[in-house]
Design an enzyme around this catalytic site. Structure first.
Site, mmCIF file in Angstrom:
data_model
loop_
_atom_site.group_PDB
_atom_site.id
_atom_site.type_symbol
_atom_site.label_atom_id
_atom_site.label_comp_id
_atom_site.label_asym_id
_atom_site.label_seq_id
_atom_site.Cartn_x
_atom_site.Cartn_y
_atom_site.Cartn_z
ATOM 1 N N HIS A 17 0.896 -1.153 -0.206
ATOM 2 C CA HIS A 17 0.083 -0.085 -0.007
ATOM 3 C C HIS A 17 0.911 1.326 0.134
ATOM 4 C CE1 HIS A 17 -3.688 2.174 1.707
ATOM 5 N NE2 HIS A 17 -3.007 2.889 0.950
ATOM 6 N N HIS A 19 1.300 4.999 -2.414
ATOM 7 C CA HIS A 19 0.879 5.911 -3.435
ATOM 8 C C HIS A 19 2.337 6.340 -4.017
ATOM 9 C CE1 HIS A 19 -3.419 5.566 -2.366
ATOM 10 N NE2 HIS A 19 -2.957 5.432 -1.022
ATOM 11 N N HIS A 197 -9.591 1.363 -1.130
ATOM 12 C CA HIS A 197 -9.373 1.837 0.138
ATOM 13 C C HIS A 197 -10.926 1.674 0.987
ATOM 14 C CE1 HIS A 197 -5.675 3.401 -1.360
ATOM 15 N NE2 HIS A 197 -5.565 4.395 -0.161
ATOM 16 N N GLU A 200 -10.958 3.237 6.145
ATOM 17 C CA GLU A 200 -9.883 4.046 6.873
ATOM 18 C C GLU A 200 -10.616 5.341 7.622
ATOM 19 O OE1 GLU A 200 -8.049 6.700 3.794
ATOM 20 O OE2 GLU A 200 -6.111 7.085 4.976
HETATM 21 N N1 ADE Z 1 -4.555 8.898 -1.707
HETATM 22 C C1 ADE Z 1 -3.317 8.815 -1.174
HETATM 23 N N2 ADE Z 1 -3.400 8.216 0.133
HETATM 24 C C2 ADE Z 1 -4.696 8.088 0.589
HETATM 25 C C3 ADE Z 1 -5.036 7.706 1.662
HETATM 26 N N3 ADE Z 1 -4.377 7.372 2.617
HETATM 27 N N4 ADE Z 1 -6.653 7.676 1.452
HETATM 28 C C4 ADE Z 1 -7.206 7.843 0.534
HETATM 29 N N5 ADE Z 1 -6.617 8.503 -0.561
HETATM 30 C C5 ADE Z 1 -5.469 8.562 -0.633
HETATM 31 ZN ZN ZN Z 2 -3.698 4.853 0.561
#
Ligand code: ADE
Ligand code: ZN
Length: 336
Positions: A17, A19, A197, A200
């Site tokens: 995970h 980005h 996602h 969260e």
């Molecule tokens: N884009 C980058 N990081 C993210 C995250 N933690 N949650 C949602 N979108 C994201």
């Molecule tokens: Zn993320």
């Protein structure tokens, strides 16, 4: 603790995970802004970094999307990805499944080919020069319409050999998974794997929906599954992995204190939880720092650390024989 730190440093691991736009370190941002003749809103690395205090996901996203604007050329995406791979190498990451947000670039007029070609070229060099294997996940922005996300996926079809999965990121609350039912059905038709996602900031209901309606193969974050015992059992039954991001959760106030972080509870309940850095340039640490922080705060045992590292491979999209090889390597290192 010293022995556990050494263990964390020496174990090979997968990161699931991450980005790539979230690895954009301020120093590199200033360098690339300069060569692209872009004036940043801040005049020093320090003043930019001082803005990295967030009360929630949206406050982070607003700053993260500003940083992304600096990326213009294929070389910019190459340099960004290469910098992450070198940093990952230092943490003994041997396999990575990275996400990128194509729409963050196409929405501002950067041709679809630019980001994907730059990232893919760096990933190939990462394999050849650093021995890091990788997969790319195309992550769609859930604050945009489903139609826009489908259009982006259709654009990606010409690059089908460069990515293995789609994901769903950006603002979770108010954008439930069912908004993307057709998008995920199209991904299935294309033979892609699927992640999203979920849980969260969003409720357990979003996780149910991501599993049952979108048919995801892995859950990004998933923290809030612990609010629903039936859901925990369901995730276990389905064998779904959670890509948990402890320092991200702390920085975005998903948890108030790392001592309250749910990852130890997840492990104890038999969930396949993994440790990841999400957007390390913004959240204060790459993957080993995430491991070290939770080991310290939750008093994890060496066995917990080994389990988390093994989960990173069993939860990866690598073929079974390669997963086994990595697990054997871990057993070998632990035995000596
Ligand atoms: N884009 C980058 N990081 C993210 C995250 N933690 N949650 C949602 N979108 C994201
Ligand atoms: Zn993320």
């Amino acid at each position: 603790m010293q022995n556990k730190i050494e263990l964390i440093n020496k174990l090979p691991k997968a990161e699931l995970h991450l980005h790539i736009e979230g690895t954009f370190e301020p120093e590199l941002m200033f360098e690339i802004a300069k060569r692209n003749n872009i004036k940043l809103a801040h005049d020093s690395v320090e003043s930019l970094k001082a803005t990295y205090e967030f009360d929630n996901l949206q406050e982070f996203l607003d700053i993260y999307y500003q940083g992304v604007n600096v990326l213009q050329t294929e070389q910019d995406f190459y340099d960004l990805t290469w910098a992450y791979l070198q940093r990952a190498k230092a943490d003994n990451v041997v396999h990575t499944e990275i996400m990128y947000d194509p729409q963050s670039h196409t929405e501002r007029g950067i041709d679809f080919s630019i980001a994907i070609n730059g990232i893919a070229r760096a990933l190939k060099d990462g394999k050849d020069q650093l021995g890091i294997s990788s997969y790319l996940i195309l992550s769609l922005l859930r604050h945009l319409s489903e139609q826009e996300c489908i259009a982006t996926l259709e654009q990606a079809v010409d690059y089908r050999d460069k990515f293995i999965a789609i994901g769903l990121d950006s603002s979770e609350l108010g954008h439930p998974p069912e908004k993307f039912t057709k998008l995920y059905a199209r991904a299935t038709e294309l033979g892609l794997l699927k992640v999203a996602h979920a849980g969260e900031e969003g409720p357990a209901e979003y996780i149910w929906c991501a599993i049952d309606v979108l048919g995801i193969d892995r859950i990004d974050h998933g923290n809030r599954c612990l609010e629903d015992d039936k859901l925990v059992e369901y995730i276990k039954e389905k064998g779904l992995t959670l890509t948990v991001c402890p320092l991200s959760n702390l920085k975005l106030q998903v948890v108030k204190d790392l001592c309250d972080h749910p990852i130890k509870k997840m492990l104890d309940m038999g969930l396949n939880a993994t440790v990841n850095s999400d957007d390390p340039a913004y959240f204060g640490g790459y993957v080993n720092e995430n491991f070290k922080a939770i080991t310290q705060s939750l008093n994890l045992s060496a066995e917990d650390v080994i389990q988390l590292v093994k989960n990173s491979f069993t939860g990866s999209f690598l073929p079974e024989d390669q997963v086994l090889e990595h697990l054997q390597e871990i057993d070998h290192i632990v035995e000596v």
